[in-house]
Every structure is written in structure tokens, then in C-alpha cells.
Design a protein around this motif. Structure first.
Motif, PDB file in Angstrom:
ATOM      1  N   TYR A  27       0.837  -1.199   0.000  1.00 50.41           N
ATOM      2  CA  TYR A  27       0.000   0.000   0.000  1.00 50.41           C
ATOM      3  C   TYR A  27       0.876   1.255   0.000  1.00 50.41           C
ATOM      4  O   TYR A  27       0.617   2.214  -0.733  1.00 50.41           O
ATOM      5  CB  TYR A  27      -0.911   0.010   1.225  1.00 50.41           C
ATOM      6  N   TRP A  77       0.055   9.018  -4.092  1.00 47.99           N
ATOM      7  CA  TRP A  77      -0.035  10.089  -3.106  1.00 47.99           C
ATOM      8  C   TRP A  77      -0.149  11.447  -3.805  1.00 47.99           C
ATOM      9  O   TRP A  77       0.572  11.706  -4.769  1.00 47.99           O
ATOM     10  CB  TRP A  77       1.196  10.075  -2.200  1.00 47.99           C
ATOM     11  N   TYR A 112       3.919   9.442   5.547  1.00 51.78           N
ATOM     12  CA  TYR A 112       3.378   8.383   4.688  1.00 51.78           C
ATOM     13  C   TYR A 112       3.144   7.102   5.476  1.00 51.78           C
ATOM     14  O   TYR A 112       2.168   6.381   5.239  1.00 51.78           O
ATOM     15  CB  TYR A 112       4.333   8.112   3.525  1.00 51.78           C
ATOM     16  N   GLU A 124       2.519   1.430  -3.620  1.00 50.57           N
ATOM     17  CA  GLU A 124       1.659   1.504  -4.798  1.00 50.57           C
ATOM     18  C   GLU A 124       0.615   2.595  -4.734  1.00 50.57           C
ATOM     19  O   GLU A 124       0.024   2.958  -5.757  1.00 50.57           O
ATOM     20  CB  GLU A 124       0.979   0.149  -5.015  1.00 50.57           C
ATOM     21  N   GLN A 125       0.369   3.146  -3.557  1.00 50.80           N
ATOM     22  CA  GLN A 125      -0.617   4.212  -3.421  1.00 50.80           C
ATOM     23  C   GLN A 125      -0.173   5.447  -4.212  1.00 50.80           C
ATOM     24  O   GLN A 125       0.996   5.813  -4.225  1.00 50.80           O
ATOM     25  CB  GLN A 125      -0.796   4.586  -1.941  1.00 50.80           C
ATOM     26  N   SER A 178      -0.223   4.597   6.172  1.00 55.11           N
ATOM     27  CA  SER A 178      -0.165   3.245   5.608  1.00 55.11           C
ATOM     28  C   SER A 178      -0.286   2.140   6.641  1.00 55.11           C
ATOM     29  O   SER A 178      -0.506   0.976   6.278  1.00 55.11           O
ATOM     30  CB  SER A 178       1.162   3.058   4.849  1.00 55.11           C
TER      31      SER A 178
END
Length: 311
Positions: A128, A134, A241, A131-132, A245
């Protein structure tokens, strides 16, 4: 023997400065380690000054009183153990330069610490994080994502990532050249998706540097002023971040490094190969991650072994 407190305070401050120069002058310690040890000794000297114990000769009882004070202040065993180690080196140094008659710390046993437990992301949390998509301005968003991907894909330390230069990137051979602790050189593999992300970031980086008239900047990761980004800034950015996550607390850039090692070992990677990628001089350091995968090993055993009791 001089009984003037100010005289003793100035003497110990002088010794501290000599010790710091000694730490910086040798290649035995990484810069951050030298800074930490210097800070530990500085804290001890402040304690001596504030408690009125700064005299010509520090004894074993003075050291024990200091350790007790640290324990009462709530410091963990690992922190106290490191401070004691710093004091051992400090007094050894003073003996060498003939500023102290003996090492009072040598009469004190090493402090027992709790077994190391690395905080790390699960594979789902790591996926996550990486691959997110942002949000953010193109330069900042791409830079931050590139940093996250290199942390997880290559297992770099914070200081190693910050010190990367353009010539550190050898994408033709899928490698990153890293200068680690003790100025030791190593090459770390980098995956194609991460290379693609970094390449996208480098386009925005050059666009910014051109606008600022700083095209000659060597640092891979820079701030919006075109200067090498600082470890403090990277730590703050990554922590933001990580908070988005995972529900785990206390996560940091080093947690991503832990995740890198843990996920490799869980997947069956060779311990010595992981040691080389992490830049550990001793296999024992890498083995601290091994306990994390024990549960997975037991699960595999119970599923696969013909004599497992639960089959």
C-alpha cells in the motif's frame, strides 16, 4: 587537588572536545555513531556539573549513581547500555592521553538488554505504501515516491539515501552504488519499477534545477531550493506516509529497511545475501531479523512435514 567547581567543569568540557575530535578523526565509527557517543559523554558531564560531582577523579560509584539516575529518568536498557559503552571508550581515551588514572566503568558489568524486536510493515502495508498514488505537486510527489521505493526496494539507511549522487545510479546494470557505515562501499540491486519511478523523478528534478540555475547539483534527492535534502526532512516526510499506511506506532525510515530484510528472509532469501545488501559487517547483525520469520517457518512445517502433529 583543586576544589574549584568551575575549574573542574572547564576541564571535563575540554576532555569532551578532545574526545569528539578523536571520534571524528578515526575511521572506526560512522558519523552518526560518533555524534551519538559524543552526545552520551556530554550528557554525563552535564550530570557531573549539575550534581556537583565534577572532580579530578571519577570513581565507579559516580558512574553507578549516573546509571541509576538514567534508570529513574525512564531510559530503556538499550539506551543506558549504549551510554555506558560510550563512557568506557571515553575513559579509555582519557587514560591514553594521561588525563585520568583509571577507567571506572570497567568495574561495571555490561547492562542486559531486551532481545531486539524490529518494527516492520506487513507485506500488505508495504504494498500500500509503495503503490498508493499520493497527492502533491509533481516534483514533490515524484521525489517522495521515489524515496519510498528506494527505501523498500534497496533497504538503504536514511544517511545512505540522502548521500546518493547521480553517479551512484547504475541503471544499466540495475544497481545502486552505496557508501555505508564506516565509508564502506557496496552495490545494491534495484528493480525495474523503482528505476522507472526514479527516472520519472529525475526529469522533474532537472526541470527544477534548470529553472534555479543549478544544473550541476550532484545530489539525487533535493529540496525545492535545489539543495541536497536533509535527513531530518526525509525522516519527517516518510513518517507522514507511514502513518497513512499502517496503524503501527513508532515507524520510521528504518522500519522500511527492517521490512526489506524481513520480507526477503520470509521469502527464503539467503541470510548472507541479505547481509551484503544491508551492508552489515557481521552476519550476527543480520540474524536479528531471523526471529521474525519463525512463525512462518512453523506454519510451513505444519503444512508440509509428514510427521507434523496438526496434520
Amino acid at each position: 587537588m583543586n576544589q574549584n567547581p568551575e575549574y573542574h567543569q572547564s576541564r571535563w568540557t575540554e576532555y569532551l572536545e578532545l574526545f569528539k575530535k578523536h571520534l571524528k578523526g578515526g575511521s572506526r565509527f560512522a558519523e552518526n555513531t560518533a555524534i551519538a557517543y559524543g552526545g552520551d559523554v556530554a550528557a554525563f558531564i552535564r550530570y557531573l556539573n549539575e550534581s556537583g560531582q565534577a572532580t579530578d577523579n571519577i570513581t565507579e560509584f559516580d558512574i553507578r549513581a549516573y546509571l541509576i539516575a538514567l534508570r529513574k529518568a525512564g531510559l530503556k536498557s538499550t539506551s543506558i547500555a549504549r551510554k555506558l559503552e560510550a563512557l568506557k571508550m571515553f575513559f579509555d581515551f582519557l587514560i591514553t592521553i594521561k588525563k585520568h588514572s583509571g577507567n571506572p566503568t570497567r568495574q561495571i558489568d555490561s547492562i542486559k538488554t531486551e532481545p531486539y524486536r524490529a518494527e516492520y510493515l506487513s507485506e500488505e502495508e508495504a504494498r500500500y505504501l509503495i503503490e498508493q498514488i499520493w497527492p502533491g505537486e509533481p516534483f514533490i510527489a515524484l521525489r517522495n515516491k521515489a524515496m519510498l521505493e528506494i527505501f523498500y526496494d534497496c533497504g538503504l539507511r536514511l544517511s545512505e539515501l540522502v548521500s546518493l549522487n547521480i553517479n551512484s545510479l547504475d541503471f544499466n546494470h540495475s544497481l545502486i552504488k552505496v557508501i555505508g557505515k564506516g565509508s564502506k562501499f557496496r552495490q545494491v540491486p534495484i528493480g525495474r519499477p523503482t528505476m522507472q519511478m526514479v527516472s520519472s523523478y529525475l526529469i522533474e528534478r532537472m526541470r527544477l534545477l534548470t529553472a534555479l540555475g543549478k544544473r550541476e547539483e550532484e545530489a539525487v534527492f533535493i529540496n525545492t531550493r535545489g539543495c541536497r535534502i536533509t535527513p531530518r526532512s526525509v525522516g519527517r516526510i516518510v513518517k507522514e506516509y507511514l502513518l497513512k499506511s499502517s496503524e503501527k506506532t513508532g515507524l520510521s525510515t528504518h522500519s522500511i529497511r527492517h521490512s526489506f530484510a524481513t520480507h526477503l528472509l520470509t521469502a527464503g532469501a539467503n541470510l548472507r545475501a541479505v547481509q551484503q545488501m544491508l551492508g552489515h559487517s557481521s552476519l550476527k547483525t543480520t540474524q536479528k531479523y531471523s526471529h521474525i520469520t519463525t512463525g512462518r517457518l512453523i506454519s510451513v512445517y505444519k503444512r508440509a512435514h509428514p510427521r507434523a502433529e496438526d496434520k
